[in-house]
Enzyme design. Structure first.
Site, PDB file in Angstrom:
ATOM      1  N   ASP A 185     -11.010   2.452   3.358  1.00  0.00           N
ATOM      2  CA  ASP A 185     -11.421   1.185   3.696  1.00  0.00           C
ATOM      3  C   ASP A 185     -13.598   0.771   3.503  1.00  0.00           C
ATOM      4  O   ASP A 185     -13.770  -0.258   3.667  1.00  0.00           O
ATOM      5  CB  ASP A 185     -11.145   0.262   4.766  1.00  0.00           C
ATOM      6  CG  ASP A 185      -9.507  -0.152   4.741  1.00  0.00           C
ATOM      7  OD1 ASP A 185      -9.268  -0.619   4.051  1.00  0.00           O
ATOM      8  OD2 ASP A 185      -8.732  -0.326   5.762  1.00  0.00           O
TER       9      ASP A 185
ATOM     10  N   LYS B  91       0.758  -1.283  -0.240  1.00  0.00           N
ATOM     11  CA  LYS B  91      -0.363  -0.004   0.164  1.00  0.00           C
ATOM     12  C   LYS B  91       0.710   1.424   0.143  1.00  0.00           C
ATOM     13  O   LYS B  91       0.342   2.419  -0.902  1.00  0.00           O
ATOM     14  CB  LYS B  91      -0.485   0.021   1.375  1.00  0.00           C
ATOM     15  CG  LYS B  91      -1.873  -1.144   1.274  1.00  0.00           C
ATOM     16  CD  LYS B  91      -2.709  -1.399   2.184  1.00  0.00           C
ATOM     17  CE  LYS B  91      -3.817  -2.756   2.242  1.00  0.00           C
ATOM     18  NZ  LYS B  91      -4.950  -2.531   3.454  1.00  0.00           N
TER      19      LYS B  91
ATOM     20  N   GLN C 297      -4.564  -1.241   9.760  1.00  0.00           N
ATOM     21  CA  GLN C 297      -4.698  -2.652   8.786  1.00  0.00           C
ATOM     22  C   GLN C 297      -5.076  -3.534   9.932  1.00  0.00           C
ATOM     23  O   GLN C 297      -4.773  -3.719  11.320  1.00  0.00           O
ATOM     24  CB  GLN C 297      -3.139  -3.008   8.832  1.00  0.00           C
ATOM     25  CG  GLN C 297      -3.103  -4.363   7.591  1.00  0.00           C
ATOM     26  CD  GLN C 297      -3.515  -3.923   6.833  1.00  0.00           C
ATOM     27  OE1 GLN C 297      -3.883  -3.444   5.698  1.00  0.00           O
ATOM     28  NE2 GLN C 297      -3.720  -5.225   6.242  1.00  0.00           N
TER      29      GLN C 297
HETATM   30  N1  GUN Z   1      -6.998  -6.845   6.031  1.00  0.00           N
HETATM   31  C1  GUN Z   1      -7.303  -7.785   5.185  1.00  0.00           C
HETATM   32  N2  GUN Z   1      -7.768  -7.243   4.482  1.00  0.00           N
HETATM   33  C2  GUN Z   1      -7.880  -5.395   4.655  1.00  0.00           C
HETATM   34  C3  GUN Z   1      -8.691  -4.403   4.026  1.00  0.00           C
HETATM   35  O1  GUN Z   1      -9.084  -4.633   2.814  1.00  0.00           O
HETATM   36  N3  GUN Z   1      -8.813  -3.430   4.981  1.00  0.00           N
HETATM   37  C4  GUN Z   1      -7.273  -3.220   5.994  1.00  0.00           C
HETATM   38  N4  GUN Z   1      -7.707  -2.765   6.481  1.00  0.00           N
HETATM   39  N5  GUN Z   1      -6.974  -4.426   6.541  1.00  0.00           N
HETATM   40  C5  GUN Z   1      -7.383  -5.905   5.906  1.00  0.00           C
END
Ligand code: GUN
Length: 311
Positions: A120, A53, A97
């Site tokens: 998200d 990311k 996350q």
């Molecule tokens: N953990 C697994 N997929 C995601 C996601 O799309 N966003 C976040 N913040 N954590 C995750």
């Protein structure tokens, strides 16, 4: 018959190029979009995702910052960190996350993120916006899958869609987004009676259960579009041979690394029966990050237009 490969890398590159143009315009107007990523502890898989990311931000000219508290951080301290990011006008997007360590209530943390910076789409207010079909950020993986289908000109309207998996991150929002596209949607899961028969109804089958090669020949209707969200590490050599017979490239990589990635769908069955199939890796994965970039820029655009003085 051999399935058409739905190339997530190509579509992700397309989306990223479009986002790059928007970043450029924002920077010309004097605002650089900024994403803050909070990664608690040292979950190895999460660290890989977060690295991806942050790298994508750098490639697109989006500023990013990482907050990396130790795994034993107290909930109150994590609240303080998020409150600081909420209050910082330079930060457009905040991503916490998941998963968080077991002693922290993830729901309590997700509700603390300013819904306007929630890239998200996990804040309950934005979940509500999704359910009600109101504008707002959509969870990145399901939103990326809709883009993948759209850009491959795969019709969703009136189609039977079966989503296997009911997580808040993928399964539930995926079902709602397919519904918004006028598909007829079924959510199936581990307790579904005769799961394979339910899956065989699907014109569009989305697998998001997190079990290696879980859906096999008996779950795929001939000519279905199969979207595999799974990202599982396979370490058993016998299973590797069963799922990838005669795949010399995989075998060599497996010998080197001691593992290979596999989705939730038996890849041989999908290639044979499906009309179109997302490979693992290179299918759904790259789209998640592309949509995160799109959500971050959308948040920045909202913030810029809101801070303009009224004439
Ligand atoms: N953990 C697994 N997929 C995601 C996601 O799309 N966003 C976040 N913040 N954590 C995750």
């Amino acid at each position: 018959m051999s399935a058409t490969i739905l190339d997530g890398r190509r579509i992700a590159a397309e989306i990223r190029a479009e986002v790059g143009v928007q970043v450029h315009a924002l920077r010309q107007s004097g605002h650089q979009p900024r994403l803050a990523v909070v990664l608690v502890g040292d979950n190895a898989a999460s660290a890989v995702y977060v690295r991806g990311k942050v790298k994508a931000c750098a490639e697109l000219g989006i500023a990013s910052e990482q907050v990396l508290p130790r795994a034993d951080i107290r909930t109150a301290e994590l609240h303080r960190i998020i409150a600081g990011l909420n209050a910082n006008p330079a930060v457009d997007g905040i991503l916490v996350q998941l998963p968080l360590p077991a002693h922290i209530d993830a729901r309590e943390i997700l509700v603390a993120v300013d819904p306007d910076k929630d890239v998200d789409g996990f804040h309950p207010l934005n979940v509500g916006n999704l359910v009600a079909g109101r504008p707002g950020p959509r969870p990145c993986t399901p939103a990326g899958i809709i883009e993948l289908l759209r850009r491959h000109r795969i019709a969703m309207e009136g189609q039977e869609a079966v989503v296997v998996g009911r997580s808040d991150i993928v399964g539930k929002p995926m079902a709602l987004l397919l519904l918004q596209e006028n598909a007829t949607v079924t959510i199936a899961h581990s307790r579904t009676r005769d799961l394979a028969a339910v899956c065989r109804r699907a014109d569009i089958l989305v697998a998001a259960v997190g079990r290696p090669g879980f859906l096999g020949r008996d779950a795929i209707r001939t000519g279905a579009v199969v979207v595999d969200v799974g990202m599982n590490r396979l370490t058993d050599p016998t299973a590797m041979e069963r799922f990838y017979p005669g795949d010399e490239q995989r075998r060599a990589a497996f010998a080197r690394n001691g593992s290979t990635l596999i989705g939730d769908v038996d890849p041989v069955a999908a290639m044979e029966l499906a009309a179109a199939f997302t490979p693992v890796p290179g299918g759904v994965g790259p789209l998640t990050i592309a949509m995160l970039m799109a959500n971050t820029v959308a948040a920045a655009q909202r913030h810029v237009s809101r801070s303009k003085p009224t004439p």
